[in-house]
Design a protein around this motif. Structure first.
Motif, PDB file in Angstrom:
ATOM      1  N   ASN A 119       0.823  -1.214   0.000  1.00  0.00           N
ATOM      2  CA  ASN A 119       0.000   0.000   0.000  1.00  0.00           C
ATOM      3  C   ASN A 119       0.854   1.259   0.000  1.00  0.00           C
ATOM      4  O   ASN A 119       0.566   2.224  -0.708  1.00  0.00           O
ATOM      5  N   SER A 120       1.915   1.258   0.784  1.00  0.00           N
ATOM      6  CA  SER A 120       2.797   2.427   0.857  1.00  0.00           C
ATOM      7  C   SER A 120       3.492   2.690  -0.471  1.00  0.00           C
ATOM      8  O   SER A 120       3.560   3.832  -0.928  1.00  0.00           O
ATOM      9  N   THR A 121       4.020   1.644  -1.075  1.00  0.00           N
ATOM     10  CA  THR A 121       4.708   1.856  -2.347  1.00  0.00           C
ATOM     11  C   THR A 121       3.730   2.224  -3.458  1.00  0.00           C
ATOM     12  O   THR A 121       4.094   2.938  -4.388  1.00  0.00           O
ATOM     13  N   THR A 122       2.486   1.789  -3.355  1.00  0.00           N
ATOM     14  CA  THR A 122       1.483   2.213  -4.329  1.00  0.00           C
ATOM     15  C   THR A 122       1.257   3.716  -4.232  1.00  0.00           C
ATOM     16  O   THR A 122       1.198   4.412  -5.255  1.00  0.00           O
ATOM     17  N   VAL A 123       1.165   4.224  -3.020  1.00  0.00           N
ATOM     18  CA  VAL A 123       0.987   5.667  -2.828  1.00  0.00           C
ATOM     19  C   VAL A 123       2.186   6.425  -3.387  1.00  0.00           C
ATOM     20  O   VAL A 123       2.037   7.439  -4.079  1.00  0.00           O
ATOM     21  N   VAL A 124       3.382   5.939  -3.105  1.00  0.00           N
ATOM     22  CA  VAL A 124       4.585   6.603  -3.602  1.00  0.00           C
ATOM     23  C   VAL A 124       4.617   6.574  -5.131  1.00  0.00           C
ATOM     24  O   VAL A 124       4.940   7.585  -5.778  1.00  0.00           O
ATOM     25  N   ASP A 125       4.272   5.446  -5.734  1.00  0.00           N
ATOM     26  CA  ASP A 125       4.240   5.370  -7.193  1.00  0.00           C
ATOM     27  C   ASP A 125       3.229   6.339  -7.794  1.00  0.00           C
ATOM     28  O   ASP A 125       3.486   6.970  -8.818  1.00  0.00           O
ATOM     29  N   VAL A 126       2.079   6.465  -7.157  1.00  0.00           N
ATOM     30  CA  VAL A 126       1.077   7.421  -7.643  1.00  0.00           C
ATOM     31  C   VAL A 126       1.600   8.851  -7.521  1.00  0.00           C
ATOM     32  O   VAL A 126       1.411   9.667  -8.434  1.00  0.00           O
ATOM     33  N   LEU A 127       2.293   9.159  -6.436  1.00  0.00           N
ATOM     34  CA  LEU A 127       2.855  10.502  -6.269  1.00  0.00           C
ATOM     35  C   LEU A 127       3.939  10.788  -7.296  1.00  0.00           C
ATOM     36  O   LEU A 127       4.019  11.899  -7.844  1.00  0.00           O
ATOM     37  N   ILE A 128       4.787   9.815  -7.580  1.00  0.00           N
ATOM     38  CA  ILE A 128       5.820   9.998  -8.605  1.00  0.00           C
ATOM     39  C   ILE A 128       5.167  10.228  -9.957  1.00  0.00           C
ATOM     40  O   ILE A 128       5.572  11.131 -10.713  1.00  0.00           O
ATOM     41  N   ALA A 129       4.145   9.446 -10.268  1.00  0.00           N
ATOM     42  CA  ALA A 129       3.437   9.627 -11.535  1.00  0.00           C
ATOM     43  C   ALA A 129       2.796  11.008 -11.598  1.00  0.00           C
ATOM     44  O   ALA A 129       2.810  11.665 -12.645  1.00  0.00           O
ATOM     45  N   ARG A 130       2.267  11.481 -10.490  1.00  0.00           N
ATOM     46  CA  ARG A 130       1.633  12.806 -10.447  1.00  0.00           C
ATOM     47  C   ARG A 130       2.640  13.913 -10.700  1.00  0.00           C
ATOM     48  O   ARG A 130       2.384  14.844 -11.454  1.00  0.00           O
ATOM     49  N   VAL A 131       3.800  13.822 -10.069  1.00  0.00           N
ATOM     50  CA  VAL A 131       4.848  14.827 -10.271  1.00  0.00           C
ATOM     51  C   VAL A 131       5.324  14.824 -11.716  1.00  0.00           C
ATOM     52  O   VAL A 131       5.480  15.881 -12.346  1.00  0.00           O
ATOM     53  N   ALA A 132       5.550  13.650 -12.265  1.00  0.00           N
ATOM     54  CA  ALA A 132       6.014  13.549 -13.651  1.00  0.00           C
ATOM     55  C   ALA A 132       4.954  14.064 -14.618  1.00  0.00           C
ATOM     56  O   ALA A 132       5.267  14.768 -15.585  1.00  0.00           O
ATOM     57  N   PHE A 133       3.692  13.742 -14.372  1.00  0.00           N
ATOM     58  CA  PHE A 133       2.605  14.200 -15.227  1.00  0.00           C
ATOM     59  C   PHE A 133       2.481  15.718 -15.183  1.00  0.00           C
ATOM     60  O   PHE A 133       2.352  16.376 -16.212  1.00  0.00           O
ATOM     61  N   ALA A 134       2.554  16.280 -13.983  1.00  0.00           N
ATOM     62  CA  ALA A 134       2.453  17.731 -13.840  1.00  0.00           C
ATOM     63  C   ALA A 134       3.619  18.436 -14.523  1.00  0.00           C
ATOM     64  O   ALA A 134       3.445  19.506 -15.112  1.00  0.00           O
ATOM     65  N   GLY A 135       4.799  17.830 -14.472  1.00  0.00           N
ATOM     66  CA  GLY A 135       5.973  18.439 -15.088  1.00  0.00           C
ATOM     67  C   GLY A 135       5.845  18.601 -16.594  1.00  0.00           C
ATOM     68  O   GLY A 135       6.293  19.594 -17.169  1.00  0.00           O
ATOM     69  N   ILE A 136       5.212  17.655 -17.236  1.00  0.00           N
ATOM     70  CA  ILE A 136       5.058  17.724 -18.693  1.00  0.00           C
ATOM     71  C   ILE A 136       4.143  18.873 -19.085  1.00  0.00           C
ATOM     72  O   ILE A 136       4.356  19.534 -20.090  1.00  0.00           O
ATOM     73  N   PHE A 137       3.109  19.128 -18.284  1.00  0.00           N
ATOM     74  CA  PHE A 137       2.123  20.138 -18.664  1.00  0.00           C
ATOM     75  C   PHE A 137       2.334  21.490 -18.007  1.00  0.00           C
ATOM     76  O   PHE A 137       1.591  22.428 -18.274  1.00  0.00           O
ATOM     77  N   GLN A 138       3.328  21.620 -17.168  1.00  0.00           N
ATOM     78  CA  GLN A 138       3.627  22.891 -16.505  1.00  0.00           C
ATOM     79  C   GLN A 138       5.018  23.388 -16.888  1.00  0.00           C
ATOM     80  O   GLN A 138       5.729  23.959 -16.084  1.00  0.00           O
TER      81      GLN A 138
END
Length: 136
Positions: free
Chosen positions: A11-30
């Motif tokens: 569960n913890s690593t799933t949250v971390v993976d989602v956060l990494i994906a969120r940061v990477a996704f935001a970086g492309i569009f910002q």
């Protein structure tokens, strides 16, 4: 590792993976740049809607590393959801692999943002590295 602890780790690593994906996704569009919005004002070689930094080598490095990090994180979010039904021994082995790849995704994001900071600050390499270290 007991099954409850293993499930907590998943569960913890799933949250971390989602956060990494969120940061990477935001970086492309910002991306910090101006875009070509009129053909008559555009520099040679750029089309409408293209970022003015799109041809910069550091921006290309940023884009590639950020995209790899994003898709790696998304893949392992999917893997995490299917891990629930696997036996305990295989879960442990899979978690070792997932943790290593999660750290790889973190490093890819760090390299991506270091490259982007070189685009933003220009030739001031010490400033780009200092900002990236403070963020990371």
């Amino acid at each position: 590792m007991h099954s409850e602890g293993l499930n907590n780790a998943i569960n913890s690593t799933t949250v971390v993976d989602v956060l990494i994906a969120r940061v990477a996704f935001a970086g492309i569009f910002q991306v910090p740049s101006q875009y070509v919005n009129r053909k008559e004002n555009s520099p040679p070689g750029l089309s409408l809607g293209e970022a003015r930094i799109g041809q910069n080598h550091c921006f290309i490095i940023f884009f590639i590393f950020d995209a790899i990090s994003f898709f790696t994180s998304l893949v392992f979010v999917g893997v995490h959801t299917s891990v629930v039904v696997i036996q305990s021994k295989e879960k442990k082995q899979l978690m070792v692999v997932i943790n290593k790849i999660m750290w790889l995704a973190c490093m890819l994001v760090l390299v991506a943002y270091l490259a982007l900071s070189f685009v933003v600050v220009g030739d001031e390499w010490w400033l780009a590295i200092g900002v990236t270290i403070n963020i990371g």
